[in-house]
Design an enzyme around this catalytic site. Structure first.
Site, PDB file in Angstrom:
ATOM      1  CD  GLU A  86      59.596  38.111  24.967  1.00  0.00           C
ATOM      2  OE1 GLU A  86      59.443  38.673  26.075  1.00  0.00           O
ATOM      3  OE2 GLU A  86      59.992  38.701  23.952  1.00  0.00           O
ATOM      4  CB  THR A 182      55.629  41.897  28.673  1.00  0.00           C
ATOM      5  OG1 THR A 182      56.698  42.750  29.130  1.00  0.00           O
ATOM      6  CG2 THR A 182      54.838  42.612  27.591  1.00  0.00           C
ATOM      7  CG  ASP A 325      65.818  51.358  25.033  1.00  0.00           C
ATOM      8  OD1 ASP A 325      65.324  51.345  26.173  1.00  0.00           O
ATOM      9  OD2 ASP A 325      65.466  50.574  24.133  1.00  0.00           O
ATOM     10  CG  ASN A 414      66.248  43.052  25.537  1.00  0.00           C
ATOM     11  OD1 ASN A 414      65.345  43.029  26.348  1.00  0.00           O
ATOM     12  ND2 ASN A 414      66.348  44.015  24.636  1.00  0.00           N
ATOM     13  CD1 TRP A 415      63.293  40.431  26.084  1.00  0.00           C
ATOM     14  CD2 TRP A 415      63.055  38.413  27.000  1.00  0.00           C
ATOM     15  NE1 TRP A 415      62.971  39.550  25.089  1.00  0.00           N
ATOM     16  CE2 TRP A 415      62.820  38.302  25.617  1.00  0.00           C
ATOM     17  CE3 TRP A 415      62.958  37.269  27.798  1.00  0.00           C
ATOM     18  CZ2 TRP A 415      62.503  37.095  25.000  1.00  0.00           C
ATOM     19  CZ3 TRP A 415      62.650  36.059  27.187  1.00  0.00           C
ATOM     20  CH2 TRP A 415      62.423  35.981  25.803  1.00  0.00           C
ATOM     21  CB  CYS A 631      54.112  51.682  10.397  1.00  0.00           C
ATOM     22  SG  CYS A 631      52.971  53.011   9.969  1.00  0.00           S
ATOM     23  CG  MET A 674      46.210  46.857  11.904  1.00  0.00           C
ATOM     24  SD  MET A 674      47.731  47.824  12.090  1.00  0.00           S
ATOM     25  CE  MET A 674      47.222  49.357  11.306  1.00  0.00           C
TER      26      MET A 674
HETATM   27 CA    CA Z   1      63.207  50.428  26.364  1.00  0.00          CA
END
Ligand code: CA
Length: 709
Positions: A86, A182, A325, A414-415, A631, A674
């Site tokens: 990204e 991030t 959100d 979004n980002w 998950c 994981m």
């Molecule tokens: Ca969020």
């Protein structure tokens, strides 16, 4: 004398890495004067959005609509990760600095692609379980000979730009909580500004400023109130205001309320204001988080602060009482616009909620705003205040009745960075067209290593009925939209098959560059959107491109590699328009470039081969619920992945309970990212997830061609 200066300049241009000739000793010598005067150094890209205003506009024009047909690959570098890419690279004085997945950093000779150094912060891979949306990193900052990166595990690290060695590091978060970093740091007046993420899992958001020299914490601003008392932080002056805007009850008192500052910031040197974008509530479900009609400051707000002290100056809340959100963490841009004949210094913002905002940069006053995609959660913005007129039914948490909202939690935007071209007056927005069924949970239980949203992801999973499934898929698309912020109209658009495409770059060459989840990297005319060049990268593109000039040659750099927000949780939706395997690379283009990419990796044919499903329906139902809670946010909605992480319906562990336990409970694959779930779930629950996956694989095998493969 003049000829001597000319000679020095020529030397400087001819030998971009021979920095002594440029009057600077050593690489990455960026300071306040250079950043503030970035316009006089058109070939450089010295901060995340190129300039403090984050317009992502480059004054370079050698690559333009007449020459772009000659654009070719100059060089590429394979990256040692297989997760989402990204980052926007930074280019200073001939060196390119880029962060990759797992917060690793590389430096390259920007002209040749020769690797100068590589830095691995050795993030504990098991920490990846706390990352909502892949183990990505969006970029580094450079300052006074150092490169700064925020690591996934919460550390802020200063690296020597000469050789990639660590100078200092400091832990910026409470590591007992599921915080991640991030986003790219920004550096203002010698202070490294960094936020964090984790609001899906349950944390309290804040932004911090550290001395670039030695990592000393200078100030911190919390974006939600501390119910127990002041924090001894810059945000204390706003504690009463914040407290008054939250319900005295609710899960926010335990979770911290969310409001993480996980991505966008911008700075205006003239106004001396730092702008931060604040995220969603924790949990999403407003009735469980902070019951009633409260606004819950500063969720989903842009907040303006004094960069030296963190002192509050103004805020503008885009989504009061946030419950979908709908973060305000998307790209913040500062610009001067002519609106109705008047020059205005403004903030431009296209957040997740689907409205494009133009605010006064000095005061935060609402100037104008309009939806840039279809929205159904509100009927418009109040023309005086900019407050949305929310449709009562959209408040699913209060009504207790599910609501399918447009846009969904992936956001209309979004980002992925947008860009602004002063010549066309247009903002180029990578847009997602999505919806999501918000189904409220009745009670709130905070779960370890899981999303804690108060929204039922199992009930909202992709339905099994092929017709319903097809309808949901048809309504999920993407677009590149050219938006006129002065007139609030769409100038042109390029349709995309699916959401989650790359960020944008625009240049004085009259071009817009964007990559897609389907692997196409293309250039469009900035005025009318006509495609004038493209190539196939054989992997999904989500990052934003950038451009720079070294020695009179203009380059365009694009990080490629599928992953991120739309590759993980949305499963089948995330594959739409993409679904290519991850091949993490840095691609650098120039006119007449003639390098070629290796052939794409072969796609192995797979067949579902689960053991018979023998578990009782109650066990499968429990497993389905636990899968959705723990998950699915990584391995995909309804056990369908986008192709990045293992599709568990095909896992050898379905036939091998010991292998399943070894991975899920004993952490045998922790070094791959994981984590063990032994502390999060009892054996009966992980057994139930195993039973559910066997059942799901059998169902999809029986459905054959109609089921997602
Ligand atoms: Ca969020």
């Amino acid at each position: 004398m003049r000829w001597m200066r000319m000679a020095a300049l020529a030397l400087c241009l001819a030998a971009p890495l021979g920095l002594a000739a440029c009057g600077r000793s050593g690489p990455a010598k960026v300071d306040a004067a250079r950043l503030a005067g970035a316009e006089s150094e058109p070939g450089q890209w010295m901060s995340y959005g190129r300039t403090y205003d984050e317009q992502r506009f480059s004054p370079l024009s050698r690559i333009n609509s007449d020459t772009v047909s000659r654009l070719g690959l100059a060089w590429f570098a394979d990256l040692d990760t297989a997760r989402g890419q990204e980052a926007t690279p930074i280019m200073v004085d001939g060196a390119l600095y880029v962060s990759t997945a797992w917060s690793m950093v590389k430096a390259y000779d920007a002209r040749t692609g020769r690797e100068l150094w590589s830095f691995d912060p050795q993030v504990n891979r098991a920490w990846g379980v706390h990352a909502c949306c892949d183990v990505v990193n969006r970029g580094v900052a450079v300052w006074n000979g150092r490169v700064y990166v925020g690591a996934l595990d919460g550390r802020l690290i200063a690296i020597d730009a000469r050789d990639g060695t660590k100078v200092w590091e400091t832990q910026t978060v409470d590591t007992s909580k599921p915080y991640t970093i991030t986003g790219a740091p920004r550096i203002v007046k010698g202070l490294v500004i960094i936020g964090n993420g984790g609001a899906e899992l349950g944390v309290r958001g804040y932004v911090s400023a550290y001395d670039a020299n030695d990592g000393t914490l200078k100030w911190r601003f919390y974006t939600t109130p501390n119910p127990n008392g002041p924090d001894n932080a810059a945000s204390d002056s706003q504690r009463d205001r914040m407290l008054a805007s939250w319900s005295p009850q609710g899960a926010w008192r335990e979770t911290g309320g969310g409001g993480t500052v996980w991505d966008s910031m911008a700075y205006d040197p003239t106004l001396d204001l730092l702008y931060i974008g604040v995220g969603n509530g924790a949990p999403w479900n407003k009735q469980l988080r902070s019951p009633g009609d409260s606004d819950d400051l500063f969720l989903s707000s842009i907040v303006a602060l004094k960069p030296e002290t963190g002192e509050y100056v103004w805020h503008f809340q885009e989504t009061p009482g946030e419950t979908w959100d709908y973060t305000a963490t998307q790209h913040i841009m500062v610009a001067t616009l002519n609106i109705s004949g008047q020059e205005r210094r403004v903030i431009m913002h296209a957040p997740k909620n689907g409205y494009f905002y133009v605010l006064d940069a000095a005061t935060g006053a609402f100037i104008q705003g309009k939806n840039y995609v279809p929205v159904n959660w509100a009927t418009g913005l109040d023309p005086q205040t900019g407050r949305p007129n929310v449709v009562p039914a959209a408040r699913f948490a209060q009504t207790g009745v599910p609501f399918v909202a447009t846009p969904g939690p992936g956001g209309a935007h979004n980002w992925q960075p947008m860009s602004f071209n002063p010549a066309t007056g247009l903002v180029y927005i990578p847009v997602n067209l999505t919806a999501f069924p918000y189904i409220p949970e009745r009670t709130f239980t905070e779960r370890r290593q899981a999303f804690n949203t108060g929204v039922d992801f199992a009930a909202g999973a992709m339905p099994r009925d092929p017709a319903v499934r097809a309808g949901a898929m048809a309504n999920t698309q993407g677009a590149l939209i050219a938006w006129n912020p002065a007139t609030q109209t769409e100038a042109w658009r390029v349709a995309r098959d699916g959401p989650g495409n790359g960020g944008t770059l625009t240049t004085a060459g009259g071009l817009v560059f964007q990559g897609t989840a389907a692997g196409e990297f293309a250039a469009y005319r900035a005025d009318n959107g006509r495609k004038v060049w493209s190539m196939q990268a054989h992997t999904g593109i989500i990052a934003a491109p950038m451009t720079y000039d070294v020695g009179g040659t203009q380059y365009v750099a694009q990080l490629v590699g599928s992953g991120g927000t739309f590759a993980l949780p949305p499963g089948e939706i995330g594959r739409k328009g993409g679904g290519l395997p991850n091949v993490s690379r840095l691609l650098v283009f120039a006119l007449d470039g003639n390098a070629t990419l290796p052939a794409p990796p072969p796609v192995a044919a797979r067949t579902l081969n689960p053991p018979p499903s023998t578990a009782r329906p109650q066990v499968v139902a429990l497993g389905r619920q636990r899968y959705a809670q723990y998950c699915g946010v990584c391995h995909g909605d309804a056990a369908v992945t986008s192709g990045l992480l293992p599709d568990l319906r095909y896992s050898a562990a379905l036939n091998d309970a010991a292998l399943w336990n070894g991975i899920v409970r004993e952490g045998q694959l922790a070094s791959n990212g994981m984590a063990s779930f032994a502390d999060a779930l009892p054996q009966t629950d992980t057994d139930a997830v195993h039973a559910y996956l066997i059942w799901q694989a059998n169902e999809d095998k029986r459905a054959g061609a109609a089921a997602p493969q």
